[in-house]
Design an enzyme around this catalytic site. Structure first.
Site: not given
Ligand code: DQQ
Length: 459
Positions: A17-20, A36, A81, A137-138
């Site tokens: 899995w990959m996200n941000d 991520q 993130s 966050r982020d």
């Molecule tokens: N993904 C969210 C962020 C968080 C991260 C946005 C967690 O807010 O930091 O897609 O994987």
């Protein structure tokens, strides 16, 4: 067996899995993309920072995981993130540890491979007093006037999302300066994620990703004292599958943005595939004459072009099937609707149309429409109808369409992007058909290229 759904020229890890996108930075000429990443499977969980590097933003080299949660540490439940900055020659990551959500630092030597977490973590231990925060966050960090600034995604419960602003002279001690911008819950949701705040053509650009909506928003505006005054609002992508983008300034001064392309299929289908999540093409950002955001793929993407298939220009009405077939293509069309009600194309289409995606410009409504609802016969496929308003100022529609197996990324007049995810089941879902419904259209220019893979055989 999976039918060639794995993109070949959009970045994704080998598996899982990959996200941000995270920590985008160009360091001594080399681009670094962190992301991520869940190393344990093709679903969200146990967030690490994956890592890849590139010399051209297009061909990537997989590198070891950069950040993993530390048991008992402030990121024990995930390294979420954040960004990467150059602190006087020291590569530095600023990221969110969970749970609770706190801000942390990590540094590296100039290879950016091995990262050491700061013993003083967390450097910000929680939201400002008095804020009933929906999130915290982020971090997005930059230097201005000799001081470090940070924006964080947050929200005030039952009120709306917001961006919090902080300042520091050493990255360790941070002062909260108040909200840079506050939204209304009925307009832009209860919690804003992944803020990006940068200068662009003399203005300020704020990008954020509001929950519960899966769409990345932007505002172009100006800063007065410590407040952002938004002027122009828009979406970075109208497909509903592009989220949490991150923009950075490269060594040439370009503002370049990657976004996370979500899957359009069930968790079971993701688990069966063994991977989930793709990065968008790198998009260069600029402002148009009206001050709105323009996005175009960086020119480096053109190095992937292989065989060129020119499409003969001319006037036609109805459907015009092209000779070329494929599922890894760039299509570049210059179209002028004459009497037509709808103009565009069908792609990844079976000869009988049983599976197909359509991209049509609705002339009367001035709307670009992507319809993926008929793209796949697969059980549980989640097709969509996506619309984006687009006025044809000069009467000309330039459509750039990037097909990369399960990814369709569309740029229209550099003003509008729509990204879709599709998973055809039939091996003959590779046809292209030009469409002009309800009248004639003029094709001024038409070019199609097969696109090469970004991976060499050893990747
Ligand atoms: N993904 C969210 C962020 C968080 C991260 C946005 C967690 O807010 O930091 O897609 O994987």
């Amino acid at each position: 067996m999976e039918l060639c759904h794995r993109p070949q020229y959009h970045f994704l890890p080998v598996a899982n899995w990959m996200n941000d996108p995270n920590g985008l930075i160009q360091w001594e000429g080399v681009y670094h993309l962190f992301y991520q990443y869940n190393p344990t499977g093709a679903g969200f969980g146990s967030m690490h920072w994956g890592h890849a590097s590139s010399r051209d933003l297009v061909h990537w080299r997989h590198l070891p995981i950069a950040l993993a949660p530390t048991p008992e540490g402030p990121d024990k439940d995930g390294a979420w993130s954040g960004c990467a900055i150059n602190n006087e020659g020291v590569p530095t990551i600023v990221y969110t540890g969970v749970r609770p959500q706190v801000q942390c630092l990590a540094t590296s030597d100039d290879e950016l491979i091995v990262w050491t977490k700061d013993p003083g973590n967390p450097v910000i231990a929680g939201p400002p007093a008095g804020l009933d925060a929906t999130g915290f966050r982020d971090p997005c960090v930059w230097k201005e006037g000799g001081l470090w600034y940070m924006v964080l995604g947050s929200g005030a419960r039952d009120v709306g999302g917001m961006i919090l602003l902080y300042r520091s002279d050493d990255l360790h001690q941070w002062d909260h300066l108040g909200p840079l911008l506050e939204g209304r819950i009925d307009e832009t949701g209860h919690n804003w994620e992944c803020p990006n705040y940068l200068t662009l053509d003399g203005r300020r650009l704020l990008i954020f990703s509001p929950e519960p909506f899966r769409q990345a928003h932007y505002y172009v505006g100006d800063q007065r004292d410590l407040r952002f005054l938004p002027k122009i609002h828009g979406l970075l992508d109208h497909g509903g599958l592009y989220y949490a983008p991150q923009a950075f300034v490269d060594e040439a001064g370009r503002r370049i943005c990657f976004g996370w392309l979500l899957e359009g299929r069930t968790p079971e289908a993701m688990a069966a595939a063994g991977w989930a999540g793709v990065q968008s093409l790198p998009r260069e950002l600029s402002l148009g004459p009206d001050g709105g955001l323009l996005q175009r793929p960086v020119p480096e993407v053109e190095t992937l072009r292989g065989t060129h298939h020119p499409v003969a220009g001319g006037v036609w009405t109805g459907k015009r099937k092209l000779d070329i077939v494929g599922n890894a293509l760039e299509i570049d069309l210059g179209i002028a609707p004459q009497g037509a009600a709808e103009v565009g194309l069908e792609l990844l289409a079976t000869p009988d149309g049983e599976e197909r995606t359509t991209i049509l410009y609705d002339v009367e409504r001035g709307v670009l429409v992507m319809d993926t609802r008929g793209a796949s016969l697969a059980d549980g496929f989640l097709g969509r109808l996506s619309e984006a308003p687009l006025a044809l100022e000069t009467g000309l529609l330039r459509l750039r369409v990037f097909i990369d197996r399960s990814v369709i990324e569309v740029f229209a007049n550099d003003q509008i992007c729509i990204t879709g995810r599709v998973y055809p089941t039939r091996v003959d879902a590779t046809n292209l058909v030009l469409v002009s419904n309800g009248g004639a259209v003029v094709l001024h220019s038409g070019d199609i290229w097969t696109m090469a893979s970004i991976w060499s055989s050893r990747d």
